[in-house]
Design a protein around this motif. Sequence first.
Motif, mmCIF file in Angstrom:
data_model
loop_
_atom_site.group_PDB
_atom_site.id
_atom_site.type_symbol
_atom_site.label_atom_id
_atom_site.label_comp_id
_atom_site.label_asym_id
_atom_site.label_seq_id
_atom_site.Cartn_x
_atom_site.Cartn_y
_atom_site.Cartn_z
ATOM 1 N N LEU A 1 0.827 -1.201 0.000
ATOM 2 C CA LEU A 1 0.000 0.000 0.000
ATOM 3 C C LEU A 1 0.867 1.259 0.000
ATOM 4 O O LEU A 1 1.900 1.294 0.674
ATOM 5 C CB LEU A 1 -0.912 0.024 1.221
ATOM 6 C CG LEU A 1 -2.104 -0.943 1.200
ATOM 7 C CD1 LEU A 1 -2.813 -0.904 2.538
ATOM 8 C CD2 LEU A 1 -3.063 -0.599 0.080
ATOM 9 N N PRO A 2 0.467 2.295 -0.725
ATOM 10 C CA PRO A 2 1.200 3.565 -0.669
ATOM 11 C C PRO A 2 1.137 4.145 0.741
ATOM 12 O O PRO A 2 0.221 3.821 1.509
ATOM 13 C CB PRO A 2 0.436 4.458 -1.658
ATOM 14 C CG PRO A 2 -0.334 3.516 -2.514
ATOM 15 C CD PRO A 2 -0.660 2.338 -1.657
ATOM 16 N N PRO A 3 2.074 5.004 1.095
ATOM 17 C CA PRO A 3 2.043 5.615 2.427
ATOM 18 C C PRO A 3 0.827 6.516 2.584
ATOM 19 O O PRO A 3 0.332 7.073 1.598
ATOM 20 C CB PRO A 3 3.345 6.424 2.473
ATOM 21 C CG PRO A 3 3.690 6.679 1.044
ATOM 22 C CD PRO A 3 3.216 5.469 0.289
ATOM 23 N N PRO A 4 0.329 6.673 3.818
ATOM 24 C CA PRO A 4 -0.835 7.544 4.036
ATOM 25 C C PRO A 4 -0.547 8.972 3.591
ATOM 26 O O PRO A 4 0.578 9.438 3.636
ATOM 27 C CB PRO A 4 -1.045 7.472 5.556
ATOM 28 C CG PRO A 4 -0.352 6.233 5.981
ATOM 29 C CD PRO A 4 0.806 6.060 5.056
ATOM 30 N N ARG A 5 -1.577 9.669 3.161
ATOM 31 C CA ARG A 5 -1.406 11.067 2.766
ATOM 32 C C ARG A 5 -2.670 11.842 3.115
ATOM 33 O O ARG A 5 -3.737 11.258 3.324
ATOM 34 C CB ARG A 5 -1.153 11.170 1.257
ATOM 35 C CG ARG A 5 -2.313 10.646 0.411
ATOM 36 C CD ARG A 5 -1.965 10.674 -1.067
ATOM 37 N NE ARG A 5 -3.091 10.294 -1.878
ATOM 38 C CZ ARG A 5 -3.427 9.049 -2.165
ATOM 39 N NH1 ARG A 5 -2.701 8.061 -1.688
ATOM 40 N NH2 ARG A 5 -4.475 8.778 -2.929
ATOM 41 N N GLU A 6 -2.535 13.152 3.216
ATOM 42 C CA GLU A 6 -3.712 13.986 3.432
ATOM 43 C C GLU A 6 -4.649 13.803 2.239
ATOM 44 O O GLU A 6 -4.227 13.863 1.090
ATOM 45 C CB GLU A 6 -3.294 15.450 3.557
ATOM 46 C CG GLU A 6 -2.598 15.764 4.872
ATOM 47 C CD GLU A 6 -3.507 15.537 6.072
ATOM 48 O OE1 GLU A 6 -4.706 15.886 5.997
ATOM 49 O OE2 GLU A 6 -3.023 14.995 7.065
ATOM 50 N N CYS A 7 -5.894 13.586 2.501
ATOM 51 C CA CYS A 7 -6.802 13.253 1.404
ATOM 52 C C CYS A 7 -8.184 13.819 1.656
ATOM 53 O O CYS A 7 -8.885 13.371 2.573
ATOM 54 C CB CYS A 7 -6.853 11.735 1.245
ATOM 55 S SG CYS A 7 -7.880 11.183 -0.124
ATOM 56 N N ASP A 8 -8.575 14.806 0.859
ATOM 57 C CA ASP A 8 -9.910 15.379 0.981
ATOM 58 C C ASP A 8 -10.966 14.319 0.703
ATOM 59 O O ASP A 8 -12.038 14.319 1.298
ATOM 60 C CB ASP A 8 -10.077 16.544 0.006
ATOM 61 C CG ASP A 8 -9.256 17.759 0.407
ATOM 62 O OD1 ASP A 8 -8.941 17.872 1.610
ATOM 63 O OD2 ASP A 8 -8.936 18.581 -0.465
ATOM 64 N N TYR A 9 -10.645 13.406 -0.232
ATOM 65 C CA TYR A 9 -11.598 12.358 -0.558
ATOM 66 C C TYR A 9 -11.921 11.507 0.668
ATOM 67 O O TYR A 9 -13.085 11.164 0.915
ATOM 68 C CB TYR A 9 -11.042 11.459 -1.663
ATOM 69 C CG TYR A 9 -11.807 10.165 -1.786
ATOM 70 C CD1 TYR A 9 -13.068 10.134 -2.369
ATOM 71 C CD2 TYR A 9 -11.282 8.974 -1.280
ATOM 72 C CE1 TYR A 9 -13.789 8.957 -2.445
ATOM 73 C CE2 TYR A 9 -11.994 7.794 -1.351
ATOM 74 C CZ TYR A 9 -13.246 7.797 -1.935
ATOM 75 O OH TYR A 9 -13.948 6.631 -1.998
ATOM 76 N N ALA A 10 -10.891 11.148 1.458
ATOM 77 C CA ALA A 10 -11.111 10.310 2.641
ATOM 78 C C ALA A 10 -12.038 11.003 3.630
ATOM 79 O O ALA A 10 -12.958 10.380 4.178
ATOM 80 C CB ALA A 10 -9.778 9.973 3.304
ATOM 81 N N ARG A 11 -11.813 12.297 3.854
ATOM 82 C CA ARG A 11 -12.676 13.034 4.780
ATOM 83 C C ARG A 11 -14.103 13.123 4.246
ATOM 84 O O ARG A 11 -15.076 12.985 4.995
ATOM 85 C CB ARG A 11 -12.099 14.420 5.028
ATOM 86 C CG ARG A 11 -10.818 14.398 5.860
ATOM 87 C CD ARG A 11 -10.402 15.813 6.245
ATOM 88 N NE ARG A 11 -9.870 16.547 5.107
ATOM 89 C CZ ARG A 11 -8.594 16.551 4.760
ATOM 90 N NH1 ARG A 11 -7.724 15.843 5.453
ATOM 91 N NH2 ARG A 11 -8.168 17.254 3.720
ATOM 92 N N SER A 12 -14.229 13.340 2.923
ATOM 93 C CA SER A 12 -15.552 13.411 2.317
ATOM 94 C C SER A 12 -16.280 12.077 2.425
ATOM 95 O O SER A 12 -17.481 12.028 2.703
ATOM 96 C CB SER A 12 -15.421 13.813 0.836
ATOM 97 O OG SER A 12 -16.673 13.813 0.199
ATOM 98 N N LEU A 13 -15.543 10.990 2.239
ATOM 99 C CA LEU A 13 -16.143 9.662 2.331
ATOM 100 C C LEU A 13 -16.651 9.383 3.744
ATOM 101 O O LEU A 13 -17.741 8.834 3.933
ATOM 102 C CB LEU A 13 -15.117 8.600 1.925
ATOM 103 C CG LEU A 13 -15.608 7.147 1.925
ATOM 104 C CD1 LEU A 13 -16.737 6.956 0.922
ATOM 105 C CD2 LEU A 13 -14.452 6.194 1.624
#
Length: 227
Positions: free
Chosen positions: A124-136
């Motif tokens: 898996l790629p390293p974690p990153r800030e993600c607007d999509y994750a918060r939206s989900l």
Amino acid sequence: MPYRTRTKHHTDKTPTRKPLQAAKGLPVDKSEGLEKGVMVMTGAKAEAEERVDALLLEPLAGLKAQRGMTAEKHEKMLHRLRGWLAYMSAENLRGMHDLIVRHAVKGVWPAEALIKHWATTLQLPPPRECDYARSLIRSAMGRQAREEGWAVELYQIAKRIGPPPTKYFISGLKDEAESNRRRRIVVCEKIEAGHETAEDRAWLARWHEDMAEVEAIQSAASEGQAA
């Protein structure tokens, strides 16, 4: 089109000395430190991309571009893959090499999307800030996941991969959530008995941090709707 090799860069690993101002307790100009930090990050990225070249792209230079793809577009695809796969370990890059060779029908490169899918399966790629994750997490699926106990796992995978999870993927997340629930019980018991490891504590802390983020995101969304 044959893949072009890149010139390797060797970083100077000579240890740096503390500035004289800092040693005397005087104000220090931090701009130099920021510049060095950028250089270190750039150097690390260059080394990671060189690893992709050496273990994957250069050994596969004999593969042909996909049908209908121009040489320019093929070169751009390889450039994207070099940057995208730079997070992978040397061992997993070798694994990617074997996968690509196995699926290179008639000596043609597999599709870029398929290669990225294999990569995320291997590592898996390293974690990153993600607007999509918060939206989900704010969505109906996120609320359902929290009610059913797999919100943390949904949030973690959304930060890493991004695309909306399929029904099959959700089933896997639920299984992972149940496995993590059992692991939390075991780790808590080990902590109470004083037998836990540093890895146990770090894993439990990460899980609770992500759970806190999930709760905060959904709480903020609820307050916003109420207002």
